[in-house]
Structures are given as structure tokens and as C-alpha cells.
Design an enzyme around this catalytic site. Sequence first.
Site, PDB file in Angstrom:
ATOM      1  N   GLU A 113       0.979  -1.320  -0.130  1.00 52.24           N
ATOM      2  CA  GLU A 113       0.043   0.145   0.024  1.00 52.24           C
ATOM      3  C   GLU A 113       0.832   1.193  -0.247  1.00 52.24           C
ATOM      4  O   GLU A 113       0.375   2.369  -0.623  1.00 52.24           O
ATOM      5  CB  GLU A 113      -0.929   0.210   1.027  1.00 52.24           C
ATOM      6  CG  GLU A 113      -2.100  -0.982   0.959  1.00 52.24           C
ATOM      7  CD  GLU A 113      -2.920  -1.294   2.186  1.00 52.24           C
ATOM      8  OE1 GLU A 113      -4.206  -1.676   2.352  1.00 52.24           O
ATOM      9  OE2 GLU A 113      -2.248  -1.352   3.305  1.00 52.24           O
ATOM     10  N   GLU A 133      -3.449  -9.921   3.111  1.00 50.51           N
ATOM     11  CA  GLU A 133      -4.312  -9.722   4.496  1.00 50.51           C
ATOM     12  C   GLU A 133      -5.435 -10.969   4.280  1.00 50.51           C
ATOM     13  O   GLU A 133      -5.881 -11.465   5.230  1.00 50.51           O
ATOM     14  CB  GLU A 133      -4.783  -8.634   4.223  1.00 50.51           C
ATOM     15  CG  GLU A 133      -3.766  -7.416   4.513  1.00 50.51           C
ATOM     16  CD  GLU A 133      -3.258  -6.735   3.250  1.00 50.51           C
ATOM     17  OE1 GLU A 133      -2.854  -5.736   3.167  1.00 50.51           O
ATOM     18  OE2 GLU A 133      -3.274  -7.432   1.847  1.00 50.51           O
TER      19      GLU A 133
END
Length: 259
Positions: A113, A133
Amino acid sequence: IPELPEELGFGVADSVATITLNRPEKLNTMTPAMGKALMQLVFYINNTESIRVVILTGTGTRAFSAGSDIKVLDDYGSNWQLRNRVDYARGIWQIRKPVIARIRGYCIGGGLEMALMSDIRYSTPDAKFGAGEIKLGWHGGAGNTQLLPRHMSTGRALEMLLTGDMISADEAERAGLVDRIFNEDELDQKVGELAARIASNAPIASQLAKHLVRVSMPTAIDVGLAYENDTFAYCFTTEDSQEGRVAFVEKRAPHFQGR
């Protein structure tokens, strides 16, 4: 320069700032304290005119960053406090200057990210990219679902998001996630050369160009074109634009002041 923890390195040379995630023994994972310190750096960078470009990197060759340190996730507090946390990846997005991610090793989870929040991504051939994730029971909370589809096809992005599998640097480059790949002994030099070239240009125009590209993502083309024309005209009110024209006539390199 704000006071920083050992886990976050920072330096400035020749108008180029370098932010270094410095937890190599933990794959340069981020803690809440590092996130808060990073936000202080963002404020400092945005308000320091002498800084024109930012390089974001990690210590060592094992990882750019593996994102949040899973072992300290509870330190964010309740679910509501987690929602309202200081978001280190969003901090990178808030930097107004051009940001280059210099990537070695793992670039996964929140590390991916942060790379996605950067403007240009250069990596070594052995870098690995992933949004893992989903394998832990959640999805990315700071950009993976929103930015991956803007860099690759929707299906390719969903393949990464729904499997949590990593892809190689070559795959990432083919998909548009990585902009260039350089050998280990070339990466620092190539990133430095790019940063120097960007830093040599008019900083107001550079920041506006970055801003316009961001604006183009959700904006209708007619609105974007009109806005671009407005900021184009604004550039001609700056001293830098005058210097650029004089330097062109005099056949010399311009000396931009950010004014």
C-alpha cells in the site's frame, strides 16, 4: 526535522529527501509509533520548500516493507480506534512532492500500500509483491483494493486480493505495478538519477503535474482538461516559468527557485 524513532530514518541531500523504514529484523514492518512519526515527516516535507523529491525505501535487501507488524495490531485499540488510526500508507499519499519507491525484497500488505501510494516504483528482480491480508481474515485497509485495480486489470488485481498470493517483480512490471526493474547494484544509482532529474525541474509545475494525474483518476475528461488548462496558465504566473524561458533563449540550464 522532527524527532524520530530509530525505526524511521530520514535524510536530505540535494533537494532529495529519503525516508527509510528501519526494522530489517522485522521485515521493516510498521508500528503505530512509526506511523505517527511518519505523519510528522509528511508535514515537515510538505512545508520545506528545499525538498523537491522523496525516496521511500527500506533497510536491507529482505524487504521494502511487510506492512503492519501483526504482533502489535492490538496496540491500535478498539475496532473504532483502528478505523480512525494514523494511517501510515495514507501519509505517503498526502506528500505533495513526487515520491519514488525504491523496492527490494518483500513488498506486501501495508508495504504494498505504501508503494502504491508512491508515484513511481523501481525494484530489483527479486522483489515480491502481494496483498496477503485475505489469508489472515481481512482485506487491505489502506489502499490495496482501491489502487491495485488502477495499476493492473481488475481481474489481475482481484486475483492478488482474493488469493493473497505473491507475484514476482517481472509479473508486477508486466501488469503495470512496477515501473522499472534494475539489478541490485544499479537500483540505488537509477533511483538517485531519477530523483535528481525531477528535482532539477520547476517544483511548482512538478507538484501540479502530480496533483493533476491524481485528479484525472475520478474526473470526467472535459473537467480534467479544463482544470489542466487552468493550472497550466497559473504556471505562467511563476518566476520559474520566466526563468525557464530566459534560460531557453540563453541556451543554458534553468535555475528554478520554486517561486
